[in-house]
Scaffold this motif. Structure first.
Motif, PDB file in Angstrom:
ATOM      1  N   GLU A 304      52.742  34.040  49.163  1.00 32.51           N
ATOM      2  CA  GLU A 304      52.336  33.264  47.821  1.00 32.51           C
ATOM      3  C   GLU A 304      50.771  33.578  47.371  1.00 32.51           C
ATOM      4  O   GLU A 304      50.166  33.897  46.564  1.00 32.51           O
ATOM      5  CB  GLU A 304      52.551  31.794  47.691  1.00 32.51           C
ATOM      6  N   ILE A 305      49.972  33.106  48.532  1.00 32.97           N
ATOM      7  CA  ILE A 305      48.363  33.456  48.415  1.00 32.97           C
ATOM      8  C   ILE A 305      48.100  34.708  48.251  1.00 32.97           C
ATOM      9  O   ILE A 305      47.280  35.257  47.348  1.00 32.97           O
ATOM     10  CB  ILE A 305      48.089  32.955  49.719  1.00 32.97           C
ATOM     11  N   ARG A 306      48.898  35.534  48.765  1.00 36.05           N
ATOM     12  CA  ARG A 306      48.594  37.039  48.628  1.00 36.05           C
ATOM     13  C   ARG A 306      49.170  37.651  47.288  1.00 36.05           C
ATOM     14  O   ARG A 306      48.391  38.544  46.954  1.00 36.05           O
ATOM     15  CB  ARG A 306      49.195  37.816  49.948  1.00 36.05           C
ATOM     16  N   GLU A 307      50.386  37.187  46.845  1.00 36.30           N
ATOM     17  CA  GLU A 307      50.446  37.369  45.677  1.00 36.30           C
ATOM     18  C   GLU A 307      49.594  36.883  44.579  1.00 36.30           C
ATOM     19  O   GLU A 307      49.328  37.766  43.692  1.00 36.30           O
ATOM     20  CB  GLU A 307      51.945  36.674  45.313  1.00 36.30           C
ATOM     21  N   ARG A 308      48.933  35.890  44.736  1.00 36.02           N
ATOM     22  CA  ARG A 308      48.171  35.738  43.674  1.00 36.02           C
ATOM     23  C   ARG A 308      46.766  36.254  43.871  1.00 36.02           C
ATOM     24  O   ARG A 308      45.958  36.733  42.970  1.00 36.02           O
ATOM     25  CB  ARG A 308      47.577  33.955  44.169  1.00 36.02           C
ATOM     26  N   ARG A 309      46.477  36.697  45.036  1.00 34.86           N
ATOM     27  CA  ARG A 309      45.178  37.322  45.338  1.00 34.86           C
ATOM     28  C   ARG A 309      45.238  38.781  44.549  1.00 34.86           C
ATOM     29  O   ARG A 309      44.260  39.293  44.049  1.00 34.86           O
ATOM     30  CB  ARG A 309      45.035  37.676  46.868  1.00 34.86           C
ATOM     31  N   HIS A 310      46.625  39.148  44.628  1.00 40.23           N
ATOM     32  CA  HIS A 310      46.850  40.613  44.032  1.00 40.23           C
ATOM     33  C   HIS A 310      46.444  40.578  42.576  1.00 40.23           C
ATOM     34  O   HIS A 310      45.873  41.594  41.986  1.00 40.23           O
ATOM     35  CB  HIS A 310      48.305  41.035  44.401  1.00 40.23           C
ATOM     36  N   ALA A 311      46.932  39.560  41.875  1.00 36.25           N
ATOM     37  CA  ALA A 311      46.678  39.276  40.497  1.00 36.25           C
ATOM     38  C   ALA A 311      45.161  39.193  40.212  1.00 36.25           C
ATOM     39  O   ALA A 311      44.954  40.028  39.206  1.00 36.25           O
ATOM     40  CB  ALA A 311      47.284  38.152  39.949  1.00 36.25           C
ATOM     41  N   TYR A 312      44.314  38.762  41.082  1.00 33.38           N
ATOM     42  CA  TYR A 312      42.931  38.681  40.809  1.00 33.38           C
ATOM     43  C   TYR A 312      42.468  39.958  41.233  1.00 33.38           C
ATOM     44  O   TYR A 312      41.321  40.336  40.441  1.00 33.38           O
ATOM     45  CB  TYR A 312      42.422  37.623  41.638  1.00 33.38           C
ATOM     46  N   GLU A 313      43.124  40.773  42.050  1.00 34.74           N
ATOM     47  CA  GLU A 313      42.254  42.059  42.363  1.00 34.74           C
ATOM     48  C   GLU A 313      42.330  43.051  41.292  1.00 34.74           C
ATOM     49  O   GLU A 313      41.776  43.932  40.887  1.00 34.74           O
ATOM     50  CB  GLU A 313      43.211  42.872  43.261  1.00 34.74           C
ATOM     51  N   ASN A 314      43.334  42.699  40.216  1.00 39.26           N
ATOM     52  CA  ASN A 314      43.683  43.530  38.971  1.00 39.26           C
ATOM     53  C   ASN A 314      42.959  43.148  37.743  1.00 39.26           C
ATOM     54  O   ASN A 314      43.262  43.320  36.593  1.00 39.26           O
ATOM     55  CB  ASN A 314      45.100  43.592  38.628  1.00 39.26           C
ATOM     56  N   ASP A 315      42.162  41.889  38.110  1.00 36.54           N
ATOM     57  CA  ASP A 315      41.288  41.152  36.894  1.00 36.54           C
ATOM     58  C   ASP A 315      39.957  40.953  37.316  1.00 36.54           C
ATOM     59  O   ASP A 315      39.502  39.762  37.383  1.00 36.54           O
ATOM     60  CB  ASP A 315      42.264  39.826  36.559  1.00 36.54           C
ATOM     61  N   LEU A 316      39.122  41.870  37.591  1.00 37.49           N
ATOM     62  CA  LEU A 316      37.774  41.689  38.107  1.00 37.49           C
ATOM     63  C   LEU A 316      36.875  40.974  37.036  1.00 37.49           C
ATOM     64  O   LEU A 316      36.074  40.218  37.063  1.00 37.49           O
ATOM     65  CB  LEU A 316      37.017  43.126  38.463  1.00 37.49           C
ATOM     66  N   ASP A 317      37.138  41.273  35.791  1.00 36.15           N
ATOM     67  CA  ASP A 317      36.391  40.428  34.722  1.00 36.15           C
ATOM     68  C   ASP A 317      36.399  39.028  34.985  1.00 36.15           C
ATOM     69  O   ASP A 317      35.659  38.415  34.774  1.00 36.15           O
ATOM     70  CB  ASP A 317      36.966  40.799  33.485  1.00 36.15           C
ATOM     71  N   TYR A 318      37.749  38.524  35.400  1.00 40.43           N
ATOM     72  CA  TYR A 318      37.865  37.152  35.598  1.00 40.43           C
ATOM     73  C   TYR A 318      37.039  36.539  36.499  1.00 40.43           C
ATOM     74  O   TYR A 318      36.466  35.417  36.519  1.00 40.43           O
ATOM     75  CB  TYR A 318      39.262  36.695  35.613  1.00 40.43           C
TER      76      TYR A 318
END
Length: 349
Positions: A304-318
């Motif tokens: 789950e942690i890695r899944e969330r991390r993957h989402a942040y990798e694609n949203d550098l602006d955030y």
């Protein structure tokens, strides 16, 4: 009677705070942080990140520092630092640190906090700085000469803790000398100029140190760490390459079988089981079965942690926005504290 700076006294104070935290979380301001020298790994997660999230969710005022200036205490380059900082923020967010509740900021973006170094340096002697065992250990480990920044590293840490009026710092036993120096600086400043800073206590970790896959200290430089950001495939590959021994029977024996025991410790902490119980279960299955079990344990625990991390990798602006907002808040707090310090010292013109 144990002296004020002893481990026993620190442990007693830490236990009292742990008991009080759930009742009165609002009485505590916590500061902790990491140097952005590479990816965070499982040792960081179980050693500190998990605890930070618990304190944050309890209602403690939590502050997490990305100590970018501390990178140059013992190295001559800031290569990849921006990438490391952004990746650190991603790791934090993925592990559950909530920027609405926790201030995430960087050293270099908060000048007023760093300016506290000047009055603080006048409160410590060279002998007190030279005595700090952590500084000596860090210098020896890096093989780097003792820079002025490394020598004054504990004073810089005091600035980090005190600028936001931090009164609890989660640390291991080896970091206690830093907390003692911070207490000394706060006490001397308050005695000399008037009360500005709180008493600081160590919140001693009760999590045993997670060894690396080879049984040594988990470290990026040893190549024995599993990063939070690794894919399941990279995790499997890292575990598969780890050194065990020729004995087929799996037993938990950290001293004589560091590689096997390192894998068992990793599997145990990820599953919440006892390493000996896992060893008994695998028995004659050998290192192949142990590596398979450990791989599954890590990948399941961090899915789950890695899944969330993957989402942040694609949203550098955030990610950048989180840091900008944290830096803005840190500057507000630091400016207010520096104003109090200058007022107390009579330096307002």
């Amino acid at each position: 009677m144990p002296n004020e700076g002893s481990y026993e006294v620190a442990q007693r104070r830490s236990d009292a705070i742990r008991a009080d935290l759930p009742e009165n979380p609002g009485n505590y301001t916590m500061l902790t942080g990491d140097r952005p020298t590479g990816r965070l790994h499982l040792g960081h997660y179980f050693g500190t990140l998990k605890g930070r999230v618990e304190l944050q969710n309890m209602g403690v005022r939590t502050n997490v520092l990305i100590a970018d200036y501390q990178v140059i205490t013992d190295r001559d380059t800031t290569d990849h630092i921006q990438d490391n900082v952004y990746n650190m923020v991603m790791d934090y967010l993925a592990c559950g640190i909530d920027p609405d509740k926790t201030m995430i900021y960087t050293h270099s973006a908060v000048p007023a906090a760093n300016q506290l170094m000047l009055p603080f340096l006048s409160l410590v002697s060279e002998a007190e700085l030279q005595r700090n065992p952590t500084v000596k250990a860090e210098m020896e480990a890096s093989g780097h000469e003792l820079t002025g920044l490394l020598l004054t590293y504990p004073v810089h840490q005091a600035c980090d803790i005190l600028f936001c009026k931090g009164n609890v710092v989660p640390v291991g036993r080896d970091q206690l000398p830093h907390i003692e120096l911070t207490r000394l600086i706060a006490r001397k400043f308050n005695n000399r100029y008037g009360k500005v800073f709180p008493e600081v206590d160590a919140l001693l970790s009760d999590t045993p140190l997670l060894p690396g896959l080879d049984g040594r200290k988990m470290s990026k430089s040893y190549g024995n760490a599993i990063s939070i950001s690794m894919t399941p495939e990279e995790t499997a590959k890292r575990i598969k390459k780890s050194q065990t021994d020729g004995e087929r029977m799996i037993t938990f024996d950290p001293e004589n079988r560091p590689g096997v025991s390192g894998l068992l410790s990793t599997a145990a902490i990820c599953t919440g089981r006892d390493p000996r119980e896992i060893a008994d279960e695998i028995g004659m299955g050998g290192s192949g079965a142990l590596k398979k079990y450990t791989t599954e344990a890590v990948n399941n625990r961090f899915a789950e942690i890695r899944e969330r991390r993957h989402a942040y990798e694609n949203d550098l602006d955030y990610v950048k926005e989180v840091l900008h907002e944290g830096n803005r808040r840190a500057n507000e707090i630091a400016n207010a504290t520096l104003a109090e310090v200058r007022e107390a010292m009579g330096m307002v013109y």
